[in-house]
Design a protein around this motif. Structure first.
Motif, PDB file in Angstrom:
ATOM      1  N   GLN A  77       3.014   2.358  -4.831  1.00  0.00           N
ATOM      2  CA  GLN A  77       2.648   3.626  -5.454  1.00  0.00           C
ATOM      3  C   GLN A  77       1.785   4.452  -4.498  1.00  0.00           C
ATOM      4  N   ALA A  78       2.032   5.730  -4.497  1.00  0.00           N
ATOM      5  CA  ALA A  78       1.240   6.604  -3.634  1.00  0.00           C
ATOM      6  C   ALA A  78      -0.156   6.798  -4.207  1.00  0.00           C
ATOM      7  N   HIS A  79      -1.085   7.050  -3.290  1.00  0.00           N
ATOM      8  CA  HIS A  79      -2.469   7.330  -3.654  1.00  0.00           C
ATOM      9  C   HIS A  79      -3.151   6.177  -4.408  1.00  0.00           C
ATOM     10  N   VAL A  80      -2.724   4.977  -4.124  1.00  0.00           N
ATOM     11  CA  VAL A  80      -3.315   3.780  -4.740  1.00  0.00           C
ATOM     12  C   VAL A  80      -3.830   2.872  -3.635  1.00  0.00           C
ATOM     13  N   VAL A  81      -5.031   2.312  -3.838  1.00  0.00           N
ATOM     14  CA  VAL A  81      -5.593   1.379  -2.867  1.00  0.00           C
ATOM     15  C   VAL A  81      -4.991  -0.001  -3.100  1.00  0.00           C
ATOM     16  N   TYR A  82      -4.434  -0.574  -2.031  1.00  0.00           N
ATOM     17  CA  TYR A  82      -3.883  -1.921  -2.089  1.00  0.00           C
ATOM     18  C   TYR A  82      -4.734  -2.857  -1.237  1.00  0.00           C
ATOM     19  N   PHE A  83      -4.931  -4.097  -1.758  1.00  0.00           N
ATOM     20  CA  PHE A  83      -5.605  -5.156  -1.004  1.00  0.00           C
ATOM     21  C   PHE A  83      -4.538  -6.152  -0.563  1.00  0.00           C
ATOM     22  N   TYR A  84      -4.650  -6.653   0.663  1.00  0.00           N
ATOM     23  CA  TYR A  84      -3.664  -7.612   1.160  1.00  0.00           C
ATOM     24  C   TYR A  84      -4.340  -8.616   2.085  1.00  0.00           C
ATOM     25  N   ARG A  85      -3.706  -9.767   2.220  1.00  0.00           N
ATOM     26  CA  ARG A  85      -4.187 -10.767   3.174  1.00  0.00           C
ATOM     27  C   ARG A  85      -3.064 -11.752   3.488  1.00  0.00           C
ATOM     28  N   ALA A  86      -3.194 -12.370   4.639  1.00  0.00           N
ATOM     29  CA  ALA A  86      -2.218 -13.372   5.075  1.00  0.00           C
ATOM     30  C   ALA A  86      -2.508 -14.700   4.406  1.00  0.00           C
ATOM     31  N   TYR A  87      -1.458 -15.521   4.324  1.00  0.00           N
ATOM     32  CA  TYR A  87      -1.640 -16.871   3.792  1.00  0.00           C
ATOM     33  C   TYR A  87      -0.658 -17.795   4.480  1.00  0.00           C
TER      34      TYR A  87
END
Length: 438
Positions: A411-421
Motif C-alpha cells: 500500500q502506498a503511503h504506509v510504513v512497512y517494517f522488514y527484516r531478514a531471517y
C-alpha cells in the motif's frame, strides 16, 4: 311456809328461762410455707387447721415487701367464705406473680370472722437472684494475614434466654466490647456450647485483643480477654536461572517460582535489558499469566530481537497482590561461534506497490540453512515469519552471500517494517529491523 315456797319457785322459773351465753372460738391458721421460688414468683401454702365456732367470711394470704406485719391493706390472695361443708383442715395454695428479683417478702395467712380479722404467724421468703449465663473466651484456632478464627464457650444458660452471642475484637481497645468489631449468632438452646467466629478485614502483622460475649435479658456479659497477632503479608519467592543461546540474537532463559506467598500469583516471567544493568518490567519482559499451584515451578521463556553477540542483563520477576518482586540479576553474552549470522540491508522502491528488499547471510554456522528470506508487516514493528514473507529454500551457497526479494502488493503511503531471517537446525535467526514507505 307457803310464802317461802312461792319465792323459790319464782327464782327457779326466772333462771331456767335465761339464754346460755356462747364463748367465741377463733379459727386456727397454720404458718405459710413457701416453695417454687423464682425471680418474680413464689407459691404460698397454708391451711385452716381448726375452723373455730364462727362463720368465716373470707380467708387467704397477705404479703408485703415493706410491711413486716402485712395486713389486708397490703397485697392479698382471697379465697372467699368457708362453706359449711368444708372439712378441716381447709388447705389452700397459690402462686403469686409480679415479685421483684432477689427481694425479701413478709407473708401470713388470714381469716375474717364476725369479731374481726385473725392472722397466722408471719413468715419471710426471698425471690431468687437473676443469674447471667456463663461465657468464656477459649482460644485462637487459626490466624492469617487478614483474618482469624476465634473460639468461645457458653458454659451455662442463666435465668433468661441467650439472644445473641459471639466474639468482639479490637486492635486498640485492650478490653474490647460489642461497640468495637464483632461477629455473632442469635438464639441458643444447648448448654454448654462451643462456638467459633471469623474475624475478617484485619490488618496484617497487627496485634488484636478479643473476648467472647453474650446478651441475655438485654444485659451483655463478657469472657476473659485473649490476644493474637495477624501474619505479615509474604510475597512469593523466585530464582533466576541460567540462559542459553538459541541464535545469535535470541536466548532461552529459565527461572523458578520457589514459594507461593500470601496471595495468588497473577504474572511471572523474565525481564531484561541490553542497556540497563538492573532491568525491571518497565524495560522488556517475557511474561506468563496465571496462578501456580505447585512449588517450586521451573519455567522457560525465549527472548528474541537481541543485538547479535551482545550482553543481556536479566532476572526473574513475579507479581502477587499487585506487588512485583524480583530475583537477583544475572548477565549473559550471546554466543556467535557455531551460529549463523545475517544482516538486514537496504531497500529499493520498484513502483507504487513494490519494494526490493536486501539482506546478507554472513556466516553459516554449524548446521545447514534450510530456509531463509525476508518478512515484513505494517502492523507490528517486529515482523516474524508468521507475517508476510518471501522465503528461499536452498542451502548450496557461499558465505557471505547477499540476496534480494521483491515485496509486491503493498500500500502506498504506509510504513512497512522488514527484516531478514533464516532457519538452521530448527531455530529461527532474525536480522535487525528496518523500514520503508512507498
Amino acid at each position: 311456809m307457803k310464802k317461802i315456797l312461792s319465792v323459790v319457785f319464782i327464782f327457779f322459773i326466772t333462771n331456767s328461762c335465761k339464754t346460755k351465753e356462747i364463748v367465741p372460738i377463733p379459727p386456727t391458721l397454720a404458718v405459710v410455707s413457701t416453695s417454687e421460688l423464682t425471680i418474680n414468683s413464689a407459691r404460698l401454702s397454708s391451711e385452716i387447721s381448726d375452723i373455730g365456732n364462727q362463720y368465716i367470711s373470707d380467708y387467704g394470704v397477705v404479703y408485703s415487701e415493706t410491711n413486716a406485719t402485712p395486713t389486708l391493706a397490703d397485697s392479698k390472695i382471697s379465697h372467699g367464705a368457708v362453706a359449711a361443708s368444708n372439712i378441716v383442715p381447709v388447705k389452700f395454695s397459690d402462686v403469686i406473680q409480679g415479685l421483684k428479683p432477689s427481694t425479701n417478702y413478709y407473708a401470713r395467712s388470714y381469716s375474717i370472722i364476725a369479731s374481726g380479722v385473725v392472722f397466722g404467724q408471719i413468715t419471710t421468703f426471698k425471690t431468687t437472684d437473676i443469674i447471667q449465663p456463663s461465657v468464656k473466651t477459649d482460644a485462637v484456632i487459626l490466624v492469617f494475614e487478614t483474618s482469624a478464627k476465634l473460639r468461645g464457650i457458653i458454659e451455662s444458660k442463666g435465668t433468661y434466654d441467650v439472644s445473641e452471642y459471639g466474639i468482639c475484637w479490637s486492635a486498640t481497645n485492650a478490653i474490647p466490647t460489642t461497640a468495637d468489631f464483632k461477629s455473632s449468632k442469635t438464639n441458643l438452646s444447648v448448654f454448654p456450647t462451643i462456638y467459633t467466629e471469623d474475624a475478617n478485614n484485619l490488618t496484617p502483622n497487627t496485634s488484636y485483643y478479643f473476648r467472647a460475649f453474650l446478651v441475655s435479658n438485654g444485659i451483655t456479659s463478657y469472657g476473659n480477654v485473649l490476644t493474637f497477632k495477624t501474619l505479615a503479608i509474604s510475597q512469593p519467592s523466585i530464582k533466576t536461572l541460567e540462559a542459553k543461546t538459541i541464535t545469535v540474537n535470541s536466548v532461552q532463559i529459565r527461572g523458578s517460582v520457589e514459594t507461593k506467598g500470601t496471595y495468588d500469583i497473577t504474572e511471572y516471567g523474565i525481564c531484561w535489558s541490553q542497556r540497563f544493568t538492573t532491568p525491571t518490567t518497565d524495560h522488556s519482559k517475557a511474561k506468563i499469566l496465571g496462578n501456580l499451584s505447585t512449588f517450586p515451578t521451573v519455567f522457560t521463556v525465549d527472548i528474541n530481537e537481541l543485538a547479535q553477540g551482545g550482553i543481556i542483563y536479566y532476572r526473574a520477576y513475579i507479581i502477587s497482590n499487585g506487588v512485583t518482586s524480583y530475583s537477583d540479576v544475572l548477565n549473559y553474552t550471546l554466543e556467535v561461534d557455531g551460529f549463523p549470522t545475517l544482516t538486514t540491508d537496504g531497500s529499493i522502491n520498484l513502483d507504487n506497490a513494490s519494494q526490493r528488499l536486501q539482506a546478507t547471510i554472513k556466516t553459516k554456522g554449524n548446521y545447514n540453512i534450510s530456509e531463509y528470506g525476508i518478512c515484513w508487516s505494517f502492523a507490528v514493528p517486529y515482523p516474524t515469519i508468521t507475517d508476510a514473507k518471501i522465503s528461499i529454500s536452498e542451502n548450496s551457497m557461499v558465505f557471505p552471500t547477499t540476496f534480494t526479494v521483491d515485496a509486491k502488493g503493498l500500500q502506498a503511503h504506509v510504513v512497512y517494517f522488514y527484516r531478514a531471517y533464516l532457519i538452521s537446525n530448527g531455530a529461527i535467526t532474525y536480522g535487525s529491523v528496518k523500514s520503508f514507505i512507498l
